[in-house]
Design an enzyme around this catalytic site. Structure first.
Site, PDB file in Angstrom:
ATOM      1  CE  LYS A   1      -1.684   2.820   2.927  1.00  0.00           C
ATOM      2  NZ  LYS A   1      -1.708   4.087   2.196  1.00  0.00           N
TER       3      LYS A   1
ATOM      4  CD  GLU B   1      13.900  -0.050   8.832  1.00  0.00           C
ATOM      5  OE1 GLU B   1      14.461   0.933   9.361  1.00  0.00           O
ATOM      6  OE2 GLU B   1      14.348  -1.201   8.870  1.00  0.00           O
TER       7      GLU B   1
ATOM      8  CD  GLU C   1      10.738  12.496  11.507  1.00  0.00           C
ATOM      9  OE1 GLU C   1       9.586  12.110  11.767  1.00  0.00           O
ATOM     10  OE2 GLU C   1      11.516  11.844  10.790  1.00  0.00           O
TER      11      GLU C   1
HETATM   12  P1  NDP Z   1       2.989   7.997   7.945  1.00  0.00           P
HETATM   13  O1  NDP Z   1       3.393   7.208   9.124  1.00  0.00           O
HETATM   14  O2  NDP Z   1       1.965   9.033   8.089  1.00  0.00           O
HETATM   15  O3  NDP Z   1       2.461   7.022   6.782  1.00  0.00           O
HETATM   16  C1  NDP Z   1       3.220   5.929   6.302  1.00  0.00           C
HETATM   17  C2  NDP Z   1       2.294   4.964   5.566  1.00  0.00           C
HETATM   18  O4  NDP Z   1       1.382   4.383   6.527  1.00  0.00           O
HETATM   19  C3  NDP Z   1       1.410   5.622   4.507  1.00  0.00           C
HETATM   20  O5  NDP Z   1       1.213   4.715   3.444  1.00  0.00           O
HETATM   21  C4  NDP Z   1       0.111   5.853   5.281  1.00  0.00           C
HETATM   22  O6  NDP Z   1      -0.984   5.984   4.421  1.00  0.00           O
HETATM   23  C5  NDP Z   1       0.040   4.580   6.104  1.00  0.00           C
HETATM   24  N1  NDP Z   1      -0.776   4.668   7.317  1.00  0.00           N
HETATM   25  C6  NDP Z   1      -1.219   5.765   7.970  1.00  0.00           C
HETATM   26  N2  NDP Z   1      -1.910   5.400   9.083  1.00  0.00           N
HETATM   27  C7  NDP Z   1      -1.895   4.039   9.127  1.00  0.00           C
HETATM   28  C8  NDP Z   1      -2.418   3.060  10.042  1.00  0.00           C
HETATM   29  N3  NDP Z   1      -3.072   3.401  11.128  1.00  0.00           N
HETATM   30  N4  NDP Z   1      -2.195   1.758   9.767  1.00  0.00           N
HETATM   31  C9  NDP Z   1      -1.504   1.376   8.671  1.00  0.00           C
HETATM   32  N5  NDP Z   1      -0.993   2.246   7.768  1.00  0.00           N
HETATM   33  C10 NDP Z   1      -1.163   3.565   7.997  1.00  0.00           C
HETATM   34  O7  NDP Z   1       4.343   8.588   7.357  1.00  0.00           O
HETATM   35  P2  NDP Z   1       4.521   9.607   6.149  1.00  0.00           P
HETATM   36  O8  NDP Z   1       3.962   9.004   4.890  1.00  0.00           O
HETATM   37  O9  NDP Z   1       4.044  10.942   6.590  1.00  0.00           O
HETATM   38  O10 NDP Z   1       6.117   9.612   5.988  1.00  0.00           O
HETATM   39  C11 NDP Z   1       6.942  10.416   6.751  1.00  0.00           C
HETATM   40  C12 NDP Z   1       7.522   9.647   7.930  1.00  0.00           C
HETATM   41  O11 NDP Z   1       8.160   8.468   7.482  1.00  0.00           O
HETATM   42  C13 NDP Z   1       8.579  10.427   8.660  1.00  0.00           C
HETATM   43  O12 NDP Z   1       8.383  10.348  10.054  1.00  0.00           O
HETATM   44  C14 NDP Z   1       9.873   9.738   8.291  1.00  0.00           C
HETATM   45  O13 NDP Z   1      10.889   9.895   9.224  1.00  0.00           O
HETATM   46  C15 NDP Z   1       9.433   8.332   8.119  1.00  0.00           C
HETATM   47  N6  NDP Z   1      10.348   7.597   7.243  1.00  0.00           N
HETATM   48  C16 NDP Z   1      11.180   6.641   7.782  1.00  0.00           C
HETATM   49  C17 NDP Z   1      12.093   5.977   6.989  1.00  0.00           C
HETATM   50  C18 NDP Z   1      12.986   4.895   7.529  1.00  0.00           C
HETATM   51  O14 NDP Z   1      13.485   4.072   6.751  1.00  0.00           O
HETATM   52  N7  NDP Z   1      13.252   4.820   8.821  1.00  0.00           N
HETATM   53  C19 NDP Z   1      12.219   6.289   5.560  1.00  0.00           C
HETATM   54  C20 NDP Z   1      11.280   7.285   5.098  1.00  0.00           C
HETATM   55  C21 NDP Z   1      10.370   7.903   5.924  1.00  0.00           C
HETATM   56  P3  NDP Z   1      -1.436   7.450   3.937  1.00  0.00           P
HETATM   57  O15 NDP Z   1      -0.219   8.195   3.501  1.00  0.00           O
HETATM   58  O16 NDP Z   1      -2.311   7.143   2.803  1.00  0.00           O
HETATM   59  O17 NDP Z   1      -2.075   8.063   5.132  1.00  0.00           O
END
Ligand code: NDP
Length: 495
Positions: free
Chosen positions: A194, A269, A399
């Site tokens: 997803k 991650e 962050e």
């Molecule tokens: P989110 O945590 O908001 O979303 C990540 C994914 O999870 C999206 O596909 C989102 O869908 C989905 N999602 C949201 N809520 C749920 C839930 N309750 N259950 C399951 N899936 C869910 O992160 P962001 O997309 O805003 O990305 C930014 C964040 O990601 C930052 O904090 C960054 O540090 C972290 N990150 C970490 C990395 C690593 O390797 N450690 C690498 C890259 C980013 P939708 O977007 O459709 O809401």
């Protein structure tokens, strides 16, 4: 300079009727919910996706389960490697098309989409493909006493865990997607992925190319939608593993949901507030160039990038002046313009979060440069450099995931270690010095999954990557990923 021309394949893709990619094809859906996809550089709607219905999710998981037990299980490890290498070849052939799609959804500069997102996706995919025929158990020497001359043979098997739910964020949707897809497929698992609702397009095209390369129908499915779709995937009884990349709060919710779903295993991650330390002897020009490239890349929306900077007090004013000067010359503009060095933030919600960060900085901190929105369509802000108000400054702890470096002077290396570790996170860190002895003494004291010296942010498939503390659970890449995608079965034979 002006925007590059979009390829016909890209404009055709944007105009297509939205659907989810399940069982090797775009499937009709019972969903009537469309989600608009916007270009962050303009705020305009460029396409739509379907918010997957319960039936779509069910279909995707069932097809992944069927391929796991059938076509993918019947494919030899060598043949899996051949298919994944062919998949990498097709990513390379279609790199420009994918880079344009990614830039249109994410606001990433086209140079970065080409040179990092797509180029690195191919590198990672080929790295994983190389593992296909090398995932093995071990033979053991049992110590069970032999009463009547019997002997024992013992060994372990590495077996794929099953169907993986991959959930990825919006910052590097193709590359982070490939990390999950390749880890799953090369170990013999299948996957339902997803993407983020903000950057869903390129991964759909990637799924088409995987199918064209010979990945069997159902082995790699894409379902689109909001976080709700992710939640449903995690809760599904046929999902054996969750591979999540995203923010800390969502990651914690995902981890709990996976545990509640009959102990589904999960790798998480997550985010960070990564420290970089400039020692007194630092090569300042190298550090300034490095910070421009590594802290402001993709407008700072990179999980591994530095956000907290500890600079030896003797070098602080020189650093602020040089970095402030370098940031003021960055060319801000359309990410489809090849001369642009700094583009928009990825979406409206994220813009609002960064503007709130700026408002607090403008009220409470010394702002060296930036901390302003840019008055143009889309989600543009200025690259920002601020001085922190001491170690407890909230801006040094939260962050931002944006183009903001917070600087704090330090005096002694003992103090430096305390400051670097004073965070709930531990994803990455860096030390900038030409004194190797000092760097080698600092590295073991730093609480982070990755520590760099005179560099930051770069990932390599050979090196395990993941966080300590609240930055996550588990490691990707290297050989560490194998543990996460396989079960170990112990076998003992008496003869
Ligand atoms: P989110 O945590 O908001 O979303 C990540 C994914 O999870 C999206 O596909 C989102 O869908 C989905 N999602 C949201 N809520 C749920 C839930 N309750 N259950 C399951 N899936 C869910 O992160 P962001 O997309 O805003 O990305 C930014 C964040 O990601 C930052 O904090 C960054 O540090 C972290 N990150 C970490 C990395 C690593 O390797 N450690 C690498 C890259 C980013 P939708 O977007 O459709 O809401």
């Amino acid at each position: 300079m002006s925007d590059i021309a979009l390829l016909p394949a890209v404009t055709e893709f944007l105009a297509r009727v939205p659907a989810n990619f399940i069982e090797g094809a775009y499937q009709p859906s019972t969903s009537t919910q469309r989600i608009a996809v916007r270009n962050p550089a303009t705020g305009q709607v460029i396409s739509h996706i379907l918010d997957a219905s319960d039936e779509d999710i069910e279909h995707a998981v069932a097809s992944a389960r069927k391929a796991f037990k059938g076509a993918w299980a019947d494919t030899s490890p060598y043949a899996r490697g051949v298919i994944l290498n062919r998949f990498a070849d097709l990513l390379e052939v279609h790199a420009e098309e994918l880079a344009q799609l990614e830039t249109l959804c994410s606001g990433k500069s086209i140079n970065l989409s080409r040179g990092l997102e797509m180029a690195q996706s191919v590198v990672f995919l080929r790295y994983f493909a190389g593992w296909a025929s090398k995932i093995n158990g071990q033979t053991m020497s049992p110590s069970i006493p032999s009463m009547g001359g019997e002997q024992y043979l013992a060994y372990t098997l590495r077996e794929p865990v099953g169907v993986v739910a991959g959930i990825v964020p919006w910052n590097f949707s193709v590359m982070i997607g490939i990390w999950k897809i390749a880890s799953a497929l090369v170990t013999g698992c299948t996957i339902v992925i997803k993407p983020s609702e903000f950057t869903p397009l390129a991964l759909l095209r990637v799924a088409e190319l995987a199918f064209e390369a010979g990945v069997p129908a159902g082995a790699f499915n894409v379902v689109n939608g909001t976080g709700q779709v992710g939640q449903q995937l995690i809760a599904h009884a046929a999902i054996s593993k969750v591979a999540f990349t995203g923010s800390v709060p969502t990651g914690i919710a995902v981890g709990k949901a996976a545990m509640a779903a009959d102990l589904t295993r999960a790798t998480l991650e997550l985010g960070g507030k990564n420290p970089a330390a400039l020692l007194a002897d630092v090569d300042m020009d190298q550090a300034v160039t490095g910070m421009v490239q590594m802290a402001y890349v993709h407008q700072g929306q990179v999980c591994a990038a530095p956000e907290r900077l500890y600079v030896h007090r003797s070098r602080v004013s020189e650093f602020l002046e040089k970095l402030g000067q370098a940031l003021s010359t960055l060319k801000i503009g359309s990410p489809l313009d090849e001369s642009t060095q700094f583009g928009p933030l990825a979406n409206q919600a994220h813009l609002e979060k960064i503007l709130d960060f700026f408002a607090r900085a403008n009220q409470n901190n010394t702002v060296i440069c930036g901390a302003k929105a840019i008055d143009r369509p889309g989600y543009f802000v200025e690259p920002t450099l601020i001085l922190a108000n001491g170690p407890d400054d909230p801006l040094l702890r939260e962050e931002a995931f944006g183009p903001v470096l917070c600087v704090l002077p330090y005096d002694t290396e003992e103090e430096l270690v305390t400051l670097m570790n004073d965070s709930p996170y531990g994803l990455t860190a860096s030390v900038w010095t030409n004194n190797l002895s000092k760097a080698l003494r600092l590295i073991p004291q730093i609480e982070a999954g990755t520590v760099w010296v005179n560099m930051h942010t770069f990932l390599d498939p050979a090196l395990p990557f993941g966080g300590v503390k609240a930055s996550g659970v588990g490691r990707e890449f290297g050989d560490a990923f194998i543990e996460a995608y396989t079960e170990l079965k112990s076998v003992m034979i008496r003869y």
